[in-house]
Design an enzyme around this catalytic site. Structure first.
Site, PDB file in Angstrom:
ATOM      1  N   HIS A   1      39.408  39.488  47.065  1.00  0.00           N
ATOM      2  CA  HIS A   1      37.367  39.737  47.414  1.00  0.00           C
ATOM      3  C   HIS A   1      37.189  39.802  45.434  1.00  0.00           C
ATOM      4  O   HIS A   1      37.751  40.136  44.841  1.00  0.00           O
ATOM      5  CB  HIS A   1      38.255  41.629  47.991  1.00  0.00           C
TER       6      HIS A   1
ATOM      7  N   ASP B   1      34.515  41.404  45.370  1.00  0.00           N
ATOM      8  CA  ASP B   1      33.448  42.768  45.509  1.00  0.00           C
ATOM      9  C   ASP B   1      33.889  44.056  44.207  1.00  0.00           C
ATOM     10  O   ASP B   1      35.298  43.607  44.082  1.00  0.00           O
ATOM     11  CB  ASP B   1      32.586  43.555  46.572  1.00  0.00           C
TER      12      ASP B   1
ATOM     13  N   ASP C   1      40.873  44.729  40.461  1.00  0.00           N
ATOM     14  CA  ASP C   1      40.175  45.334  41.835  1.00  0.00           C
ATOM     15  C   ASP C   1      39.065  44.678  42.210  1.00  0.00           C
ATOM     16  O   ASP C   1      38.025  44.700  42.176  1.00  0.00           O
ATOM     17  CB  ASP C   1      40.371  46.550  42.029  1.00  0.00           C
TER      18      ASP C   1
ATOM     19  N   GLU D   1      35.283  44.046  50.862  1.00  0.00           N
ATOM     20  CA  GLU D   1      37.011  44.581  50.686  1.00  0.00           C
ATOM     21  C   GLU D   1      36.775  45.948  50.277  1.00  0.00           C
ATOM     22  O   GLU D   1      37.240  47.629  50.981  1.00  0.00           O
ATOM     23  CB  GLU D   1      37.645  43.906  49.767  1.00  0.00           C
TER      24      GLU D   1
ATOM     25  N   ASP E   1      46.018  41.973  45.829  1.00  0.00           N
ATOM     26  CA  ASP E   1      45.137  42.812  45.548  1.00  0.00           C
ATOM     27  C   ASP E   1      46.164  43.554  45.148  1.00  0.00           C
ATOM     28  O   ASP E   1      46.565  44.909  45.839  1.00  0.00           O
ATOM     29  CB  ASP E   1      44.233  42.817  46.531  1.00  0.00           C
TER      30      ASP E   1
ATOM     31  N   HIS F   1      39.109  51.077  39.974  1.00  0.00           N
ATOM     32  CA  HIS F   1      37.475  52.069  40.429  1.00  0.00           C
ATOM     33  C   HIS F   1      37.195  52.946  39.232  1.00  0.00           C
ATOM     34  O   HIS F   1      36.958  53.545  39.735  1.00  0.00           O
ATOM     35  CB  HIS F   1      38.404  52.845  41.934  1.00  0.00           C
TER      36      HIS F   1
END
Length: 399
Positions: A74, A76, A136, A170, A193, A375
């Site tokens: 992904h 995003d 990520d 995602e 991922d 994150h």
């Protein structure tokens, strides 16, 4: 080095998704990376297209006696931390010292992040302490482009047909939205991922969201005895009555949790959003019931209060689907063996597009990309692990 160069190029592109948007993709800026990936596929003369929903599909032909295999990642990045103006730091031949993150007071240490003990002598890419990094899943994107380049070099009769899918959104649970199985055109797939390359996930949480709305009664506090119902205090009491050890900070492995994501309110009304996670669907049902039991108790305790609960399913554990399709893991075992890499199946304590793809008819385990602490500002990636995943990926398609 194309792998590292591409990764550094990708992470500098702001692709953060938006959970409050109804468009698809949720943010137009995700096209900045999607269009770059498309141009790279075009340069490789790989047939591809971006559909009207921002899904980038591509296909490499192979031996027609073998079923096509898919790879996904992904574009995003997560909502918890900014992905704008990312300034990656590349530390070559890491010596084991603490790593300062830019000019901030943050740093990576082996004591706090033991993974770094395995990284001495390797190349580490970190943030500058002001944003997330974006491994990520831009590490996955870079790995897949590199795999595609190498697969093209194999004789067509010596490679499996390859399908590629880059998805937006995602991180807000909408990656599989508008997924076109027929267009993807493969029997099995793998999401790139994750973290350590030796860990593969064939099972994930069953996931739900829970919305709580509490409506109280507001009266002038000087004259409110026996009348006022403070919605925020009732909501706080509801939260306090949930099992105190079933929270993310106190759970691991196969243990589930409830997680308070957002809370706001005043006297008249208060609102909270939770996510519920468990590998066992029966325990997830019990977790859900806990909220209703507590709400019923508080409604009796505070006559006049109104508590509304609404839960929705987010995704389900893909394990039953994978178990019915053992070939999808057999292919991985062979690829890892060819790369002399240990393969360990572990549960993924989070979501994956692969879980939904599995239930849409394409069994799709999740494999690592060498990114850690995602994150947030402590995120880092290990180049050698990314290179290992390229090697393993190529072996998936070699016949």
């Amino acid at each position: 080095m194309d792998l590292l160069d591409n990764f550094l190029k990708y992470v500098k592109i702001d692709t953060q998704s938006d959970e409050n948007s109804n468009s698809s993709p949720s943010t137009f800026k995700q096209y900045d990376l999607l269009n770059l990936l498309k141009s790279q596929l075009d340069d490789l003369k790989i047939d591809n297209e971006i559909d009207e929903f921002g899904r980038l599909y591509a296909w490499i032909p192979g031996n027609i006696d073998y079923c096509p295999i898919g790879v996904c990642s992904h574009v995003d990045t997560a909502l918890e931390c900014s992905g704008k103006d990312v300034k990656p730091q590349v530390i070559s031949n890491y010596n084991g010292d603490d790593i300062p993150l830019g000019n901030t007071k943050l740093f990576l240490s082996r004591k706090e992040f033991p993974k770094l003990n395995e990284c001495i002598g390797k190349t580490i890419i970190t943030t500058d302490g002001t944003t997330l990094l974006g491994s990520d899943d831009k590490a996955g994107c870079a790995i897949i482009i590199e795999i595609a380049k190498e697969v093209l070099k194999l004789p067509i009769d010596k490679r499996r047909p390859m399908s590629i899918l880059f998805t937006p959104d995602e991180e807000i649970g909408r990656g599989p939205e508008h997924f076109n199985k027929e267009k993807f055109g493969c029997k099995y797939a793998y999401t790139f991922d994750g973290e350590d390359p030796k860990y593969v996930s064939i099972e994930n949480f069953n996931a739900r969201s829970m919305k709580i709305d509490v409506f109280g009664k507001s009266i002038h506090p000087g004259y409110s005895k026996g009348i006022m119902i403070n919605a925020s205090m009732v909501l706080n009491e509801l939260i306090s009555l949930l099992p105190e050890n079933e929270v993310p900070s106190k759970t691991e492995n196969y243990e589930g949790f409830h997680h308070l994501c957002n809370i706001e309110g005043g006297v008249e009304e208060a609102h909270a959003d939770f996510i519920l996670r468990n590998f066992d669907i029966n325990i997830l049902e019990r977790q859900t019931k806990d909220f209703y039991d507590i709400a019923e108790k508080l409604t009796k305790k505070y006559p006049g209060v109104k508590i509304e609960l609404k839960w929705t399913n987010s995704y389900a554990n893909m394990r039953p689907i994978i178990d019915k399709n053992p070939e999808v893991t057999d292919i991985l075992k062979t690829a890892f063996n060819k790369s002399n890499t240990e393969l360990i199946f572990v549960p993924i304590r989070g979501g994956t597009d692969g879980a939904t793809f599995s239930f849409l008819g394409v069994p799709c385990p999740n494999i690592g990309v060498g990114g850690y602490n995602c994150h947030g500002k402590y995120e880092f990636a290990v180049l050698e692990e990314m290179q290992k995943m390229v090697e393993i990926g190529i072996n998936i398609f070699k016949i």
